[in-house]
Design a protein around this motif. Structure first.
Motif, PDB file in Angstrom:
ATOM      1  N   LEU A  25       0.802  -1.043  -0.162  1.00  0.00           N
ATOM      2  CA  LEU A  25       0.155  -0.025  -0.003  1.00  0.00           C
ATOM      3  C   LEU A  25       0.949   1.233  -0.143  1.00  0.00           C
ATOM      4  N   LEU A  26       2.134   0.960   0.669  1.00  0.00           N
ATOM      5  CA  LEU A  26       2.970   2.494   0.527  1.00  0.00           C
ATOM      6  C   LEU A  26       3.620   2.686  -0.738  1.00  0.00           C
ATOM      7  N   LEU A  27       3.340   1.478  -1.653  1.00  0.00           N
ATOM      8  CA  LEU A  27       4.037   2.027  -2.913  1.00  0.00           C
ATOM      9  C   LEU A  27       2.839   2.738  -3.867  1.00  0.00           C
ATOM     10  N   MET A  28       1.772   2.856  -3.050  1.00  0.00           N
ATOM     11  CA  MET A  28       0.740   3.591  -3.891  1.00  0.00           C
ATOM     12  C   MET A  28       0.926   5.077  -4.487  1.00  0.00           C
ATOM     13  N   PRO A  29       1.612   5.756  -3.869  1.00  0.00           N
ATOM     14  CA  PRO A  29       1.947   7.367  -4.450  1.00  0.00           C
ATOM     15  C   PRO A  29       2.720   7.008  -5.766  1.00  0.00           C
ATOM     16  N   MET A  30       3.603   5.920  -5.766  1.00  0.00           N
ATOM     17  CA  MET A  30       4.502   5.849  -7.145  1.00  0.00           C
ATOM     18  C   MET A  30       3.543   5.113  -8.099  1.00  0.00           C
ATOM     19  N   LEU A  31       2.787   4.086  -7.682  1.00  0.00           N
ATOM     20  CA  LEU A  31       2.072   3.560  -8.697  1.00  0.00           C
ATOM     21  C   LEU A  31       0.740   4.385  -9.191  1.00  0.00           C
ATOM     22  N   LEU A  32       0.227   5.118  -8.336  1.00  0.00           N
ATOM     23  CA  LEU A  32      -0.916   6.089  -8.976  1.00  0.00           C
ATOM     24  C   LEU A  32      -0.480   7.168  -9.669  1.00  0.00           C
TER      25      LEU A  32
END
Length: 532
Positions: A319-326
């Protein structure tokens, strides 16, 4: 497109006025996105389920092969699927790859031993190679380049969705239904994609008189296999200076050199070397390799830092990777739509590469005390940079070749990105391990550091909790030092990506204007879709 190609290419009602696809095309595109989701989601789901699988089947020493077998089969089959589609027709080959993937999924779920699971995962990987190439090549046939960007941007969005949702879905399925459903879940989704594509999509059937270049396919398979195994085993199972690793390197280089020679003599080469004479195509393969190198490296080492230093769980680190993936997902869609609206594309790799450099450099500055919020902010420019580059590389590569080479162009771009990712994870891993060990040796002494890192530089979060304060502090500093080196070198690789982007030549995208006398119709190549 040459004048002869424009005259011979039939006009098709694939895309209507204003670039809006007909209903039948939208149905096909939905089926293609489901197929791509299958290929991308599988590894993400299985990663979460692996501890449970090992607990039931045993074979911990063969754990890495569950992933390696899939990756290796995907990489080696990718160019062959693309060439088969060019020779014998895209639809039949694509449907075959879906069936093979589903067959491998069902067998994997029925596995009774680790050896069986590894073998069946290889079958899955063979099908996955055809899925990824088939999706991109069919979009290349179905949609003219001027309109293609928005749909390939959607595909990039699906890839980001798989990266975000995979660990969550995998954890839920494993906890509630059992690990075997991590494979069985592919079956209903795959059947839906199979039905949608088989009923609605109608591409011309080809009966090629040419023979498959078996020699070239064999040499390419040997070369890719050797390089993937080299990057997978080097520095982990075997030392980089070991005879096995050196043998794989020499064997891989010799096999690929023989492959290049064979392609110059083959009547129907697996990978026609003539396509690399096009400057834009060659540059896109280089950029694709570098993007894969950086992206898979980031996806591997960011969760490691989050779990080891920031104390996140495995699920939370996803979930913490979400800024990059979004960031990647949103920018991919926006860039695709802007390409369709303007017909311009060079600006995106020129902007995207510096954004990657900035994002990677910011991530290299993380310390033991960097907060999750700050690291999330650092991920945004990296995600945006990858979003500008992910599908633009495929679009420009496809626009740089003739329609008859669409499958080869799609498979080559996918292959170089895959190999770049394999190299990135391996080389960054060796750099990371060395730096962690060296830092701990400075703080604890060589003997204590060697004992602590004897099982590898990565320690489980549960084990870290029981470390003495001094050891825990030394390990945290070792991890951040390793992360610093990984992302600093990653930013240097992204600079090379920017250099390559500068030399891209802006060539008008095919299909930018309607065919004379054919309102709302665009010459996009030999295809047809069923009216719905």
């Amino acid at each position: 497109m040459s004048q002869a190609e424009s005259i011979s290419a039939p006009v098709v009602k694939g895309v209507g006025e204003g670039g809006r696809p007909q209903r039948s095309v939208r149905v096909v595109l939905l089926g293609l996105m489901i197929a791509m989701l299958l290929a991308m989601l599988d590894n993400m789901i299985i990663g979460t389920a692996m501890p449970t699988i090992v607990g039931e089947l045993g074979g911990l020493n063969h754990l890495s092969w569950v992933v390696t077998a899939y990756t290796l089969a995907t990489a080696t089959s990718t160019p062959i699927w693309g060439k088969l589609g060019d020779m014998y027709g895209r639809k039949g080959i694509f449907l075959t790859s879906i069936v093979l993937f589903l067959f491998g999924s069902a067998l994997s779920g029925l596995s009774q031993s680790m050896n069986e699971l590894i073998a069946f995962r290889a079958v899955q990987g063979l099908g996955a190679g055809g899925l990824m190439v088939g999706v991109m090549a069919i979009i290349g046939d179905l949609i003219p380049p001027r309109e293609r960007g928005k749909y390939q941007g959607m595909i990039a969005g699906v890839m980001a969705l798989a990266m975000i949702g995979g660990p969550l879905v995998g954890g839920f399925i494993t906890d509630n239904w059992g690990w075997r459903w991590s494979f069985y879940i592919n079956l209903p989704l795959g059947v839906v994609a199979l039905i949608m594509v088989s009923i609605v999509l109608h591409l011309p059937r080809k009966r090629s008189q040419s023979r498959i270049d078996y020699l070239g396919a064999g040499l390419l398979t040997v070369g890719i296999t050797a390089l993937v195994l080299l990057t997978t085993w080097g520095g982990t199972q075997y030392a980089w200076s070991s005879p096995i690793i050196i043998g794989l390197g020499v064997g891989g280089v010799l096999a690929l050199a023989a492959f290049v020679l064979a392609q110059t003599r083959a009547a129907e080469p697996v990978l026609p070397l003539r396509i690399f004479r096009n400057r834009n195509f060659s540059l896109m393969t280089v950029i694709g390799f570098l993007v894969g190198f950086v992206m898979f490296g980031a996806m591997t080492f960011l969760p490691l830092y989050q779990q080891s230093v920031q104390g996140a769980s495995a699920t939370n680190s996803g979930l913490l990777l979400m800024p990059m993936l979004l960031g990647m997902m949103v920018v991919s869609v926006v860039a695709g739509r802007m390409t369709s609206a303007t017909g311009k594309y060079k600006i995106f790799p020129v902007i995207g590469s510096p954004l990657m450099v900035v994002g990677l450099y910011l991530l290299s500055t993380m310390t033991v005390h960097t907060t999750r919020f700050t690291s999330g902010l650092f991920m945004v420019p990296l995600g945006m940079g990858m979003g500008f580059l992910m599908q633009i590389t495929m679009l420009v590569a496809q626009n740089s070749v003739e329609m008859k080479d669409m499958g080869v162009a799609s498979s080559s771009t996918t292959l170089f990105r895959t190999i770049g990712g394999s190299f990135g994870v391996a080389l960054f891993g060796a750099l990371y391990t060395h730096q962690v060990t060296a830092t701990m040796a400075d703080r604890l002494g060589p003997a204590a550091a060697a004992k602590l890192s004897s099982g590898g530089a990565q320690q489980s979060p549960k084990a870290i909790e029981h470390f003495p304060a001094a050891v825990k502090d030394a390990y945290f500093h070792g991890v951040t030092s390793g992360i610093h080196q990984v992302f600093l070198w990653g930013s240097a690789m992204a600079v090379l990506c920017f250099v390559a982007a500068i030399f891209v030549k802006e060539i008008p995208l095919r299909g930018a204007t309607p065919a004379p006398g054919a309102e709302g119709e665009t010459p996009v190549g030999p295809l047809a879709v069923a009216e719905v």
